[in-house]
Scaffold this active site. Structure first.
Site, short mmCIF file in Angstrom:
data_model
loop_
_atom_site.label_atom_id
_atom_site.label_comp_id
_atom_site.label_asym_id
_atom_site.label_seq_id
_atom_site.Cartn_x
_atom_site.Cartn_y
_atom_site.Cartn_z
N GLY A 154 0.86 -1.11 -0.17
CA GLY A 154 0.07 0.07 0.02
C GLY A 154 0.90 1.09 0.03
N GLY B 55 -1.49 7.73 0.80
CA GLY B 55 -1.66 8.00 2.21
C GLY B 55 -0.41 7.49 3.04
N ARG C 63 -4.16 -10.40 -1.25
CA ARG C 63 -5.32 -11.32 -1.08
C ARG C 63 -4.93 -12.65 -1.55
N TYR D 176 -8.67 0.60 17.39
CA TYR D 176 -9.98 -0.17 17.69
C TYR D 176 -9.51 -1.64 17.62
N PRO E 252 -2.54 3.70 14.79
CA PRO E 252 -2.49 5.29 14.48
C PRO E 252 -4.09 5.40 15.11
N ILE F 217 -6.06 10.02 11.02
CA ILE F 217 -5.19 10.82 10.19
C ILE F 217 -5.78 11.02 8.78
C1 LIG Z 1 -13.95 11.18 11.03
C2 LIG Z 1 -12.78 10.26 10.15
C3 LIG Z 1 -12.55 8.88 10.43
C4 LIG Z 1 -11.40 8.44 9.71
C5 LIG Z 1 -10.61 7.77 10.53
C6 LIG Z 1 -11.09 7.23 11.84
C7 LIG Z 1 -10.39 6.63 12.81
C8 LIG Z 1 -9.20 6.11 12.96
C9 LIG Z 1 -9.24 4.64 12.93
C10 LIG Z 1 -8.93 4.28 11.60
C11 LIG Z 1 -9.03 3.13 10.84
C12 LIG Z 1 -8.58 2.93 9.53
C13 LIG Z 1 -8.35 2.04 9.02
C14 LIG Z 1 -8.29 1.74 7.49
O1 LIG Z 1 -8.03 0.69 7.25
S1 LIG Z 1 -8.53 3.11 6.48
C15 LIG Z 1 -7.94 2.28 4.83
C16 LIG Z 1 -9.18 2.84 3.95
N1 LIG Z 1 -8.71 2.43 2.61
C17 LIG Z 1 -9.09 1.43 1.98
O2 LIG Z 1 -10.32 0.86 2.24
C18 LIG Z 1 -8.56 1.17 0.42
C19 LIG Z 1 -8.89 -0.02 -0.36
N2 LIG Z 1 -10.36 -0.20 -0.45
C20 LIG Z 1 -10.88 -0.73 -1.45
O3 LIG Z 1 -10.59 -1.06 -2.36
C21 LIG Z 1 -12.57 -0.86 -1.39
O4 LIG Z 1 -13.12 0.19 -0.42
C22 LIG Z 1 -12.92 -2.22 -0.70
C23 LIG Z 1 -12.25 -2.66 0.61
C24 LIG Z 1 -14.48 -2.24 -0.70
C25 LIG Z 1 -12.28 -3.44 -1.63
O5 LIG Z 1 -12.47 -3.15 -2.87
P1 LIG Z 1 -13.24 -4.49 -3.96
O6 LIG Z 1 -12.34 -5.51 -3.68
O7 LIG Z 1 -13.30 -4.01 -5.22
O8 LIG Z 1 -14.35 -5.03 -3.26
P2 LIG Z 1 -15.87 -4.78 -3.95
O9 LIG Z 1 -16.18 -5.72 -4.95
O10 LIG Z 1 -16.22 -3.27 -4.25
O11 LIG Z 1 -16.81 -5.17 -2.66
C26 LIG Z 1 -16.50 -6.33 -1.98
C27 LIG Z 1 -17.75 -6.62 -0.95
O12 LIG Z 1 -17.93 -5.66 -0.05
C28 LIG Z 1 -19.22 -5.12 -0.29
N3 LIG Z 1 -19.09 -3.62 0.25
C29 LIG Z 1 -18.21 -2.82 -0.54
N4 LIG Z 1 -18.52 -1.47 0.17
C30 LIG Z 1 -19.24 -1.54 1.01
C31 LIG Z 1 -20.31 -0.69 1.82
N5 LIG Z 1 -19.94 0.71 1.94
N6 LIG Z 1 -21.13 -1.17 2.68
C32 LIG Z 1 -21.63 -2.57 2.67
N7 LIG Z 1 -20.70 -3.70 2.01
C33 LIG Z 1 -19.93 -3.01 1.05
C34 LIG Z 1 -19.57 -5.38 -1.54
O13 LIG Z 1 -21.02 -5.25 -1.80
C35 LIG Z 1 -18.91 -6.64 -1.90
O14 LIG Z 1 -19.95 -7.67 -1.53
P3 LIG Z 1 -20.92 -8.35 -2.20
O15 LIG Z 1 -21.70 -9.39 -1.34
O16 LIG Z 1 -22.05 -7.33 -2.73
O17 LIG Z 1 -20.30 -9.01 -3.16
N1 NDP Z 2 -5.82 7.21 7.87
C1 NDP Z 2 -6.23 6.90 9.29
O1 NDP Z 2 -7.01 7.56 9.96
C2 NDP Z 2 -5.94 5.42 9.77
C3 NDP Z 2 -5.15 4.43 8.81
N2 NDP Z 2 -4.77 3.23 9.53
C4 NDP Z 2 -4.23 2.41 8.60
O2 NDP Z 2 -3.13 2.71 8.00
C5 NDP Z 2 -2.93 2.17 6.70
C6 NDP Z 2 -2.94 2.88 5.50
O3 NDP Z 2 -4.07 3.76 5.18
P1 NDP Z 2 -4.36 5.06 4.70
O4 NDP Z 2 -3.16 5.40 4.27
O5 NDP Z 2 -5.15 5.97 5.49
O6 NDP Z 2 -5.23 4.51 3.37
P2 NDP Z 2 -5.10 4.34 1.93
O7 NDP Z 2 -6.33 3.72 1.39
O8 NDP Z 2 -4.60 5.54 1.25
O9 NDP Z 2 -4.16 2.99 1.83
C7 NDP Z 2 -4.48 1.50 1.78
C8 NDP Z 2 -3.54 1.22 0.90
O10 NDP Z 2 -3.59 -0.51 0.63
C9 NDP Z 2 -3.74 -0.74 -0.68
N3 NDP Z 2 -4.53 -1.92 -0.84
C10 NDP Z 2 -5.85 -2.05 -0.47
N4 NDP Z 2 -6.27 -3.41 -1.06
C11 NDP Z 2 -5.07 -3.98 -1.54
C12 NDP Z 2 -4.84 -5.45 -1.97
N5 NDP Z 2 -5.83 -5.93 -1.70
N6 NDP Z 2 -3.71 -5.65 -2.24
C13 NDP Z 2 -2.83 -4.64 -2.22
N7 NDP Z 2 -2.68 -3.42 -1.76
C14 NDP Z 2 -4.17 -2.95 -1.23
C15 NDP Z 2 -4.27 0.38 -1.59
O11 NDP Z 2 -3.85 0.41 -2.88
P3 NDP Z 2 -4.61 -0.16 -4.00
O12 NDP Z 2 -5.83 0.41 -3.97
O13 NDP Z 2 -3.47 0.36 -5.05
O14 NDP Z 2 -4.37 -1.58 -3.93
C16 NDP Z 2 -3.81 1.63 -0.85
O15 NDP Z 2 -2.41 2.09 -1.09
C17 NDP Z 2 -4.10 1.06 6.72
O16 NDP Z 2 -3.36 -0.27 7.26
C18 NDP Z 2 -4.98 1.43 7.78
O17 NDP Z 2 -5.89 0.73 8.38
C19 NDP Z 2 -4.94 3.17 10.65
C20 NDP Z 2 -5.55 4.00 11.68
C21 NDP Z 2 -6.07 5.11 11.17
#
Ligand SMILES: CCCCC/C=C\CC/C=C/C=C/C(=O)SCCNC(=O)CCNC(=O)[C@H](O)C(C)(C)COP(=O)(O)OP(=O)(O)OC[C@H]1O[C@@H](n2cnc3c(N)ncnc32)[C@H](O)[C@@H]1OP(=O)(O)O
Ligand code: NDP
Length: 378
Positions: free
Chosen positions: A109, A113, A162, A242, A283, A286
């Protein structure tokens, strides 16, 4: 049944209904101009719905109403609290230049970010980096930008964590480009907020596959290769606050991140004998596009979130970068199995039973104190 439809709620529902109807219109119309007009309409409607949604949750003061009705204000960042001026973020890179000279770093990733910020820091301090995720174009752009800035090579490799076969292929490619890494950062993640009763099996599986299985596939495959070559390395996983407490509405993420922590603590105990260290950063919030677009798409929660952070502001990617660099460096060789929370105090602030008493004023405290003192002898 008791339907409580205030004017504002009714207005919200109407707006949402309108945006659904207009979205539908956008799909069925094929003429380009009409489609564009509809797309703009859809965005405005969505923005207006976001504003009203936000107002329902956090009613605005009178002076802010004009702004709230203007769509450009809809997703404005929430302000830090006054005490944040005591705690300005220091974005400068903390470790001395050359701290990662002759080192190779692998960051999942790493194109966006926090992953991008950590890669930038490693590269600035001399590391050759390999960044891996699904979107090759995003990785390529980041790699080019960082390489141009630091003069040290960043290699982009497409990989869906994955898929264990894709992970093995990605690591083969890495071995050819740079050899095995000295620093590994498991940062890739997927997440979205959703009531758990709306989660499909595939929704659950998607998050757990990226976060827990993805981290396990990368870590186990790299670990085996490093052990075979008798090469030491530092592994870091990015979880979240969390992971420890659990959290509603992000249940797959909370479960998977807790699994990652168990994985890393377990391997810290088992694989130290092979020269491998395992640590974790948790974290707090952010601002990154990836996180905020999936965890707070309307912008409704940011203000209340900042309100419970004692330091009074969100973290910055560079603050995570500096901690990650330290934990991955030769300054931290005695650190393994550690879980470091970096959250401006948010976790303890949410945990303490009486912490809401921060809202009690001086006069109210005088009254409370007098009432308690009156109980003497009772
Ligand atoms: C106030 C501000 C708050 C911010 C911070 C707060 C607190 C601090 C703690 C934070 C922690 C943060 C943790 C993180 O992890 S942040 C990282 C976020 N980044 C990403 O998620 C990047 C990658 N994400 C993605 O690619 C997609 O979002 C993904 C995760 C859905 C995966 O994509 P893909 O493989 O293409 O999957 P899909 O085919 O789209 O979906 C698969 C499956 O999931 C269902 N789905 C998707 N979205 C939702 C939704 N919003 N609600 C319910 N279900 C959802 C989708 O329908 C598919 O299921 P099916 O059954 O329909 O097949
Ligand atoms: N921002 C925040 O407030 C917080 C973030 N975190 C953690 O920090 C980390 C970074 O998050 P952040 O930078 O905010 O979010 P981003 O969405 O920018 O980062 C997530 C990264 O994961 C990659 N990724 C997602 N799915 C896959 C996959 N299947 N295979 C390979 N790479 C994948 C994405 O790239 P691509 O789409 O190209 O695959 C993307 O670069 C995460 O672990 C998140 O849980 C934790 C707490 C707070």
């Amino acid at each position: 049944m008791n339907f409580d439809l205030s004017h504002e709620k009714l207005f919200t529902y109407l707006l949402i209904l309108c945006s659904i109807i207009i979205s539908f219109g956008g799909v069925v119309r094929t003429h380009k101009t009409t489609y564009r007009a509809c797309a703009v309409g859809r965005l405005n409607m969505a923005a207006a719905a976001a504003v009203v949604f936000r107002r329902n949750l956090f009613p605005l003061k009178l002076g802010q109403k004009a702004c709230a009705l203007h769509s450009s204000c809809a997703l404005r960042d929430a302000d830090p609290l006054p005490q944040a001026s005591f705690f300005p973020p220091n974005d400068a890179t903390m470790l001395p230049p050359g701290s990662f000279s002759d080192k190779v770093a692998f960051v999942t990733g790493g194109g966006t970010g926090l992953g991008r910020a950590m890669t930038q820091g490693l590269s600035q301090l001399g590391a050759t980096c390999v960044i891996a995720s699904r979107k090759l174009e995003v990785l390529q752009k980041t790699a080019e930008e960082i390489t141009a800035q630091t003069g040290n090579k960043v290699f982009p490799v497409a990989c869906d964590v994955r898929d264990p076969a894709a992970v093995a292929q990605c690591l083969d490619q890495m071995e050819k480009l740079t050899g095995l890494p000295d620093v590994v950062i498991n940062n890739a993640a997927g997440n979205f907020v959703s009531p758990s009763e709306k989660l499909s099996p595939n929704g659950w599986k998607t998050i757990v596959d990226i976060v827990l299985n993805g981290t396990a596939f990368v870590t186990l495959e790299l670990g085996k290769r490093l052990i075979r070559q008798d090469k030491g390395a530092s592994f870091l996983a990015i979880t979240t606050i969390y992971a420890e407490s659990g959290s509603g509405f992000v249940v797959p993420s909370a479960s998977a991140k807790a699994g990652v922590e168990a994985l890393y603590k377990s391997l810290a105990a088992e694989w130290g004998r092979y020269g491998l260290r395992f640590n974790i950063i948790q974290p707090g919030p952010i601002r990154t596009k990836g996180a905020f677009s999936r965890l707070d798409p309307t912008g409704a929660f940011e203000k209340s979130m900042i309100g419970r952070i004692p330091v009074g502001r969100l973290g910055t990617p560079n603050e995570i970068k500096n901690l990650a660099l330290y934990m991955s460096s030769h300054y931290a060789t005695w650190m393994s199995g550690a879980v470091v929370r970096l959250d401006g105090g948010e976790y303890v602030s949410m945990a303490g039973e009486f912490n809401d008493l921060r809202k009690v004023s001086k006069q109210q405290w005088d009254l409370i104190e007098a009432m308690i003192r009156q109980t003497k002898g009772s």
